[in-house]
Design an enzyme around this catalytic site. Structure first.
Site, PDB file in Angstrom:
ATOM      1  N   HIS A  96       4.455  11.252   4.959  1.00 52.64           N
ATOM      2  CA  HIS A  96       4.131  10.563   3.704  1.00 52.64           C
ATOM      3  C   HIS A  96       3.329  11.414   2.706  1.00 52.64           C
ATOM      4  O   HIS A  96       3.805  11.689   1.615  1.00 52.64           O
ATOM      5  CB  HIS A  96       3.309   9.302   4.013  1.00 52.64           C
ATOM      6  CG  HIS A  96       3.954   8.370   5.005  1.00 52.64           C
ATOM      7  ND1 HIS A  96       5.013   7.541   4.706  1.00 52.64           N
ATOM      8  CD2 HIS A  96       3.665   8.141   6.308  1.00 52.64           C
ATOM      9  CE1 HIS A  96       5.342   6.838   5.778  1.00 52.64           C
ATOM     10  NE2 HIS A  96       4.542   7.177   6.758  1.00 52.64           N
TER      11      HIS A  96
HETATM   12  O1  RIB Z   1       1.833   4.086   4.805  1.00 58.58           O
HETATM   13  C1  RIB Z   1       1.571   5.461   4.943  1.00 58.58           C
HETATM   14  C2  RIB Z   1       0.233   5.812   4.390  1.00 58.58           C
HETATM   15  O2  RIB Z   1      -0.791   5.097   5.088  1.00 58.58           O
HETATM   16  C3  RIB Z   1      -0.124   7.296   4.575  1.00 58.58           C
HETATM   17  O3  RIB Z   1      -0.979   7.699   3.550  1.00 58.58           O
HETATM   18  C4  RIB Z   1      -0.841   7.297   5.889  1.00 58.58           C
HETATM   19  O4  RIB Z   1      -1.722   8.411   6.023  1.00 58.58           O
HETATM   20  C5  RIB Z   1      -1.631   6.016   5.788  1.00 58.58           C
HETATM   21  O5  RIB Z   1      -2.798   6.283   5.006  1.00 58.58           O
END
Ligand code: RIB
Ligand code: CA
Length: 312
Positions: A242
């Site tokens: 992500h």
């Molecule tokens: O949903 C994914 C996000 O939530 C990413 O930033 C992960 O690190 C968590 O913070």
């Protein structure tokens, strides 16, 4: 070319660690500071993890500030089931050499925005938006001085990950997200619709490990832990990576595709709390407050990430 000045607000998190490494490995970026927020794991761990990651990158010069230890108006929800108890499971951690800064993260962000020339600082947001909402609420005068916000959060056609309709960063503090999306700052959103297309496949993780330097090997080990939950859940080879999409946007925006849309945050319904309601087809006529990325060239993303981490 003058490096882009950024502040990284983060809740490490293995994928946050990859984003921090990508930023610190890239000469096009000048990291003014890192601010930690409670999210994947409690604040005491996210701030420590941020200091561990900067030290692994050989950047003990980077100041790390602790921010909010819980959302604006709700109990903290964490994600140890994904990231492990430490938040950086997958590697042996150590006590970082550099202490946490005494100044609160929100004060650091406000002071930096007031002291840097207006319109020159980008906020890269990788966790729940509590710290930034507090900046906006406490110091309205700095809002117009923010160059842009680039955040990982939300989802629309892809739905949610922590609930069927909400992505974790937004879900943890939907009230904060509502403030940030409503602040009028130029905003780019990297939702699950993008991050679910950048999967840490075995081939990619082995390419990263083959760099051979400490940061790359540590990151490969972290990813092999981090991805197991999503591989099981989605039945894929690798899991979504992500947070580095935020930094990749700054380095090579051409690898992404999207459009300006209206984005509103659900804060009233318990069923769909934290949903990002993205008017992709422009049916509401509501103001377009975000550039929403929907597609990404995954090979170009991993080529960038792997090459840059090899420089650390
Ligand atoms: O949903 C994914 C996000 O939530 C990413 O930033 C992960 O690190 C968590 O913070
Ligand atoms: Ca994160």
């Amino acid at each position: 070319m003058t490096p882009q000045k950024i502040i990284i607000d983060t809740d490490p998190g293995q994928d946050d660690a990859a984003a921090i490494m990508l930023a610190l490995a890239s000469p096009e970026i000048d990291v003014l500071g890192v601010t930690a927020v409670a999210g994947n794991v409690p604040l005491a761990l996210t701030e420590r993890n941020a200091r561990i990651v900067t030290e692994i990158c050989g950047r003990g010069d980077i100041a790390v500030y602790a921010g909010a230890d819980k959302p604006l108006a709700r109990k903290l929800v964490t994600a140890e089931h994904v990231h492990g108890k430490t938040g950086l499971d997958g590697v042996d951690l150590f006590d970082p050499g550099r202490p946490i800064e005494k100044k609160h993260a929100v004060d650091f962000i406000i002071e930096t925005l007031r002291s840097e020339p207006a319109g020159t600082v980008t906020l890269c947001l990788l966790g729940p938006l509590t710290n930034i909402a507090m900046v906006i609420e406490r110091a309205p005068d700095v809002v117009g001085r923010i160059k842009q916000i680039v955040l990982m959060g939300g989802g629309f056609f892809e739905g949610g990950n922590i609930t069927p309709s909400a992505e974790f960063n937004i879900y943890v503090d939907p009230e904060a997200a509502k403030i940030v999306f409503g602040a009028g700052v130029p905003l780019t959103m990297m939702p699950l619709d993008v991050t679910h297309k950048v999967l840490t496949t075995k081939v990619r993780v082995e390419r990263l490990r083959a760099n051979g330097n400490r940061a790359s090997v540590v990151m490969a080990d972290m990813l092999e832990f981090f991805e197991r939950f999503d591989e099981e859940k989605y039945g894929t080879d690798g899991g979504p990576l992500h947070d580095p999409t935020v930094i990749a946007w700054l380095l090579d925006p051409g690898m992404f595709a999207g459009r300006h849309c209206n984005v509103e945050i659900e804060t009233g319904s318990e069923l769909s709390l934290g949903a990002t309601v993205v008017d992709w087809w422009k049916v509401t006529g509501r103001p377009e407050n975000a550039f929403v990325a929907r597609d990404v060239d995954a090979d170009r993303f991993f080529d960038l990430l792997i090459e840059r981490l090899g420089r650390l």
